[in-house]
Design an enzyme around this catalytic site. Structure first.
Site, PDB file in Angstrom:
ATOM      1  N   LYS A  76       0.853  -1.179   0.000  1.00 14.27           N
ATOM      2  CA  LYS A  76       0.000   0.000   0.000  1.00 14.27           C
ATOM      3  C   LYS A  76       0.893   1.234   0.000  1.00 14.27           C
ATOM      4  O   LYS A  76       1.936   1.254   0.671  1.00 14.27           O
ATOM      5  CB  LYS A  76      -0.897  -0.028   1.237  1.00 14.27           C
ATOM      6  CG  LYS A  76      -1.929   1.092   1.310  1.00 14.27           C
ATOM      7  CD  LYS A  76      -2.845   0.897   2.515  1.00 14.27           C
ATOM      8  CE  LYS A  76      -3.856   2.026   2.649  1.00 14.27           C
ATOM      9  NZ  LYS A  76      -4.775   1.822   3.794  1.00 14.27           N
ATOM     10  N   SER A 151      -9.519   3.209   2.584  1.00 18.38           N
ATOM     11  CA  SER A 151      -8.374   3.766   1.895  1.00 18.38           C
ATOM     12  C   SER A 151      -7.507   2.724   1.181  1.00 18.38           C
ATOM     13  O   SER A 151      -6.636   3.083   0.393  1.00 18.38           O
ATOM     14  CB  SER A 151      -7.500   4.539   2.891  1.00 18.38           C
ATOM     15  OG  SER A 151      -6.896   3.673   3.821  1.00 18.38           O
ATOM     16  N   SER A 175     -10.694   1.044   6.526  1.00 20.96           N
ATOM     17  CA  SER A 175      -9.902   1.132   5.301  1.00 20.96           C
ATOM     18  C   SER A 175      -9.573  -0.192   4.638  1.00 20.96           C
ATOM     19  O   SER A 175      -9.166  -0.220   3.482  1.00 20.96           O
ATOM     20  CB  SER A 175      -8.596   1.888   5.576  1.00 20.96           C
ATOM     21  OG  SER A 175      -8.855   3.251   5.761  1.00 20.96           O
TER      22      SER A 175
END
Length: 468
Positions: A76, A151, A175
């Site tokens: 990520k 996210s 997220s």
């Protein structure tokens, strides 16, 4: 003949470990899919083919061996990796090149996995949708008109589209679970303190933890075992205990007491309207769990005073973002609002919210204590179109995020483990997910229940892009 990406992560790993598949073959397969398909998805912000091929050769030569031997993944874009741009989804960091690899990336490296690059995230991971000023929006592989959530939107979209077999992610208010539910894959948020390198114990209210996104419950269990085992504990609290996650997922026969609720802690503050497909998914999951021999009953729960407490903590968390007042003019509107609001909070307000969060944790655990698992909707609304979240009105933007995903953030505040998985489909074929919440440290229980639910639901979670 199935393609390599048709195999689960566990099946791919079995072939790698048996020598029936070489790491370079798997790396090339996924690099090819990323090259052909990601321009329409936007899951990746950086692809590192040369580094991935070099890692595959190193592993094939026997220099590295681990429980994820040769399995591709991606970091990520909030996680530093030495020599690879780490932009945090922000224009302020487009040229940022870390010298040191972060623990989350290092743990996967040490397990023998191979990074193919960086997956997209909103600016500093602050929102539940992945649309930034530094690249194209991340789209739902089922319907490119819609966003993939956030996210960890890039990670979820990559797994859903067959661009990765599995992906690490992080979750401070949903997220992992929001994007996983948006695109119809498995999203697992561990308990606070469960994952040593991302315990949540070192942040305000202990919200942010690391966890996996995967296509199957078994794959998520595999990843969680690696993440828990990857680092010794640095804290005196949060010791993990047994980690038989794979065993639990493979057994899939837990007989437990399940509490069902569609109440959210935001109900008194926002106009939460549960989509009928989301409500139907809860009904389907309840029936399937009952048929499996579990005791399923309604949970009576009336949380109060949550909204202002969480808003205060979220703003206080944003205050720590390393952005100067001058640079706030270059960040996105919701980021600037959160940071300024957070920096304007007084100590009394922040400390009061943290105390309220602790009390909410205790009350929630007590309210759920009669049940082994609590079942809720994963999302309240259908996937939102790209551009739907208000870019100009920060207050409305925040409210939109709450209305979309009102069942996520309270689980972080309570420190509980939770897993989202698809159990049914809407009229257009899009998967619809539910959320399973466990007791503190009870990841094995929700994995076992999820595996049973996954088997009984039996839905096809491959979007149209899968076969291209």
């Amino acid at each position: 003949m199935p393609e390599l990406h048709d195999l689960t992560a566990v099946q791919q790993l079995d072939r790698l470990q048996a020598g029936d598949l070489e790491p370079i073959d798997l790396v090339e397969h996924y690099l090819s899919r990323i090259d052909r398909l990601d321009s329409g998805i936007g899951a990746f912000v950086t692809v590192t083919p040369d580094a991935a091929r070099a890692a595959a050769r190193t592993i094939a030569a026997g220099a590295r061996w681990g429980p994820l031997h040769g399995l591709p993944f991606a970091d990520k874009d909030l996680v530093p990796r030495a020599g690879v741009p780490t932009r945090f989804g922000s224009r302020l960091f487009v040229d940022h090149m870390p010298d040191v690899t972060g623990d989350q990336a290092a743990v996967w490296d040490e397990a023998g996995a191979i990074s193919l690059g960086k997956t997209a995230t909103p600016e500093f991971g602050l929102t539940g949708y992945t649309e930034t000023l530094i690249g194209p929006p991340t789209r739902d592989p089922w319907d490119a008109r819609n966003g993939a959530g956030g996210s960890s939107g890039g990670a979820a979209a990559a797994v859903a589209a067959g661009l990765l077999p599995i992906a690490p992610a992080s979750d401070g208010g949903g997220s992992i679970r929001i994007p996983a539910a948006t695109v119809g894959v498995i999203g697992l948020k561990p308990s606070r303190g469960r994952v040593p390198f991302a315990t949540g114990l070192d942040g305000p209210a202990g919200l942010v933890v690391a966890g996996p996104i995967a296509r199957t419950v078994e794959d998520a269990a595999l990843a969680l075992e690696v993440m828990v085992a990857g680092r010794p504990y640095r804290h005196a609290t949060g010791a993990p205990g047994p980690t038989a996650f794979l065993q639990a997922a493979r057994a899939g026969t837990a007989r437990v007491r399940v509490g069902v609720t569609t109440v959210s802690p935001w109900d008194d503050d926002e106009d939460i309207r549960l989509d009928r497909d989301a409500a139907a998914a809860v009904d389907v999951a309840s029936a399937l769990l009952s048929d499996a021999g579990n005791a399923v009953e309604a949970l009576t729960w009336h949380p109060r005073g949550y909204a202002e407490m969480f808003r205060t903590i979220w703003r206080a968390s944003a205050a720590r973002v390393a952005v100067s007042e001058v640079d706030l003019a270059r960040v996105e509107g919701i980021t600037a609002w959160l940071v300024r609001e957070g920096r304007g909070l007084g100590a009394e307000s922040v400390l009061g919210a943290l105390a309220a969060a602790t009390e909410f944790e205790r009350q929630t655990i007590a309210a759920f204590s009669s049940f082994d698992v609590v079942l809720t909707p994963a999302l309240a609304e259908t996937p939102r179109p790209v551009g739907w979240f208000d870019a100009d009105d920060a207050l409305e933007n925040f409210a939109q995020q709450v209305r979309y995903a009102p069942y996520s953030s309270f689980v972080n505040v309570a420190g509980l483990p939770a897993l989202t998985l698809p159990v049914t489909t809407a009229a257009d074929g899009h998967p619809v997910s539910v959320q399973l919440i466990g007791r503190p440290g009870a990841e094995a229980t929700i994995l076992a229940v999820a595996a049973e639910l996954e088997r009984r639901a039996g839905i096809d979670v491959r979007p149209p892009v899968w076969t291209r």
